[in-house]
Scaffold this active site. Structure first.
Site, mmCIF file in Angstrom:
data_model
loop_
_atom_site.group_PDB
_atom_site.id
_atom_site.type_symbol
_atom_site.label_atom_id
_atom_site.label_comp_id
_atom_site.label_asym_id
_atom_site.label_seq_id
_atom_site.Cartn_x
_atom_site.Cartn_y
_atom_site.Cartn_z
ATOM 1 N N CYS A 10 0.868 -1.183 0.000
ATOM 2 C CA CYS A 10 0.000 0.000 0.000
ATOM 3 C C CYS A 10 0.905 1.233 0.000
ATOM 4 O O CYS A 10 2.078 1.147 -0.370
ATOM 5 C CB CYS A 10 -0.965 -0.018 1.188
ATOM 6 S SG CYS A 10 -0.172 -0.029 2.813
ATOM 7 N N ASN A 13 2.362 1.394 4.318
ATOM 8 C CA ASN A 13 2.676 0.119 4.987
ATOM 9 C C ASN A 13 2.402 0.183 6.497
ATOM 10 O O ASN A 13 3.066 -0.480 7.287
ATOM 11 C CB ASN A 13 4.119 -0.335 4.713
ATOM 12 C CG ASN A 13 4.405 -1.783 5.095
ATOM 13 O OD1 ASN A 13 5.504 -2.124 5.497
ATOM 14 N ND2 ASN A 13 3.421 -2.656 5.012
ATOM 15 N N CYS A 15 -1.273 0.671 7.407
ATOM 16 C CA CYS A 15 -2.715 0.385 7.559
ATOM 17 C C CYS A 15 -3.136 -0.826 6.730
ATOM 18 O O CYS A 15 -3.351 -1.919 7.263
ATOM 19 C CB CYS A 15 -3.552 1.604 7.153
ATOM 20 S SG CYS A 15 -3.269 3.066 8.163
ATOM 21 N N ARG A 16 -3.261 -0.667 5.418
ATOM 22 C CA ARG A 16 -3.876 -1.712 4.600
ATOM 23 C C ARG A 16 -2.974 -2.929 4.377
ATOM 24 O O ARG A 16 -3.410 -4.074 4.594
ATOM 25 C CB ARG A 16 -4.306 -1.127 3.237
ATOM 26 C CG ARG A 16 -5.436 -0.133 3.358
ATOM 27 C CD ARG A 16 -5.600 0.665 2.081
ATOM 28 N NE ARG A 16 -4.464 1.558 1.860
ATOM 29 C CZ ARG A 16 -4.275 2.295 0.767
ATOM 30 N NH1 ARG A 16 -5.157 2.221 -0.217
ATOM 31 N NH2 ARG A 16 -3.232 3.090 0.661
ATOM 32 N N SER A 17 -1.738 -2.710 3.934
ATOM 33 C CA SER A 17 -0.917 -3.892 3.586
ATOM 34 C C SER A 17 -0.476 -4.714 4.798
ATOM 35 O O SER A 17 -0.426 -5.948 4.694
ATOM 36 C CB SER A 17 0.259 -3.528 2.678
ATOM 37 O OG SER A 17 1.143 -2.633 3.277
ATOM 38 N N ASP A 129 -8.097 3.997 1.271
ATOM 39 C CA ASP A 129 -7.107 4.398 2.268
ATOM 40 C C ASP A 129 -7.843 4.918 3.510
ATOM 41 O O ASP A 129 -8.554 5.916 3.432
ATOM 42 C CB ASP A 129 -6.243 5.494 1.648
ATOM 43 C CG ASP A 129 -5.118 5.933 2.558
ATOM 44 O OD1 ASP A 129 -5.149 5.580 3.753
ATOM 45 O OD2 ASP A 129 -4.218 6.624 2.065
HETATM 46 P P1 4NP Z 1 -1.700 2.795 4.138
HETATM 47 O O1 4NP Z 1 -2.326 4.149 4.749
HETATM 48 O O2 4NP Z 1 -1.177 3.156 2.752
HETATM 49 O O3 4NP Z 1 -2.867 1.879 4.072
HETATM 50 O O4 4NP Z 1 -0.613 2.380 5.087
HETATM 51 C C1 4NP Z 1 -1.620 5.353 4.819
HETATM 52 C C2 4NP Z 1 -0.738 5.561 5.867
HETATM 53 C C3 4NP Z 1 -0.066 6.763 5.978
HETATM 54 C C4 4NP Z 1 -0.285 7.757 5.042
HETATM 55 C C5 4NP Z 1 -1.163 7.552 4.001
HETATM 56 C C6 4NP Z 1 -1.826 6.339 3.890
HETATM 57 N N1 4NP Z 1 0.389 9.009 5.179
HETATM 58 O O5 4NP Z 1 0.069 9.926 4.420
HETATM 59 O O6 4NP Z 1 1.266 9.141 6.047
#
Ligand code: 4NP
Length: 159
Positions: A10, A13, A15-17, A129
C-alpha cells in the site's frame, strides 16, 4: 517444494498492507499451509519506515483475532526478483509499483495484481485508504481484505 511468495503493498505500509499480510498469514496457518508460503508487506512511500502499524488498525484487527506485528518498510527493486506476487491496494499503488518494476532487470519478475480483483462480496475497485478517516474505515478495510485475500488464495496454484 518451492514456496509461493506474496508481498502486499500500500502507500504507507502501516494500515492496509500490514492488515492484508496478517489476514493472509492467518488463513494459510489455519489451512496448515504456513510452510508453503512467504508472506510480507511493504509501502511505496518512505515516511513510516521502521514503525509499527497504525494503532487504529492494530485495534480494529485485534477485535477479530488478527495480530498485526509487522514493521513498515519500503518496497525495493529486489522485491520483484524475490516475490511471485505483489498485491496492491489501489490504482495509485499499482502505477507506482509498475514504474519501479520497469526499472528492474531480470526475468520472471513478480506479477503485480490488484487485490480487489479477487473480491467476491465487496465490489469496490480499490481498497480505500483509511488513514485520514474515522474508525469505521478501518473495519471496512478489514471486511474487504478478508474477502479478497481469501479469494486470492483460492485462485492461485501453489505446490
Ligand atoms: P496505508 O495508509 O497506505 O494503508 O498504510 C496510509 C498511511 C499513511 C499515510 C497515508 C496512507 N500518510 O500519508 O502518512
Amino acid at each position: 517444494m518451492s514456496k509461493t511468495s506474496v508481498l502486499f503493498v500500500c502507500l504507507g505500509n502501516i494500515c492496509r498492507s500490514p492488515a492484508a499480510e496478517a489476514i493472509f498469514q492467518n488463513i494459510v496457518n489455519d489451512k496448515g499451509l504456513a510452510n508453503q508460503f512467504i508472506v510480507d508487506s511493504a509501502g511505496t512511500g518512505s515516511w513510516h519506515i521502521g514503525k509499527k502499524a497504525d494503532s487504529r488498525m492494530i485495534f480494529a484487527a485485534k477485535k477479530r483475532n488478527i495480530n498485526i506485528t509487522s514493521n513498515a518498510r519500503q518496497i525495493i527493486k529486489d522485491d520483484f526478483r524475490k516475490f511471485d506476487y505483489i498485491l496492491v491496494m489501489d490504482n495509485s499503488n499499482f502505477n507506482n509499483v509498475l514504474n519501479l518494476k520497469n526499472q528492474v532487470k531480470g526475468v520472471d519478475l513478480a506479477k503485480i495484481l490488484k487485490i480487489q480483483e479477487f473480491a467476491l462480496i465487496y465490489n469496490e475497485k480499490e481498497v480505500p485508504d483509511p488513514y485520514f478517516g474515522g474508525d469505521a474505515g478501518f473495519d471496512h478495510v478489514l471486511d474487504i481484505l478478508e474477502d479478497s485475500v481469501s479469494c486470492f488464495l483460492e485462485n492461485i496454484t501453489y505446490s
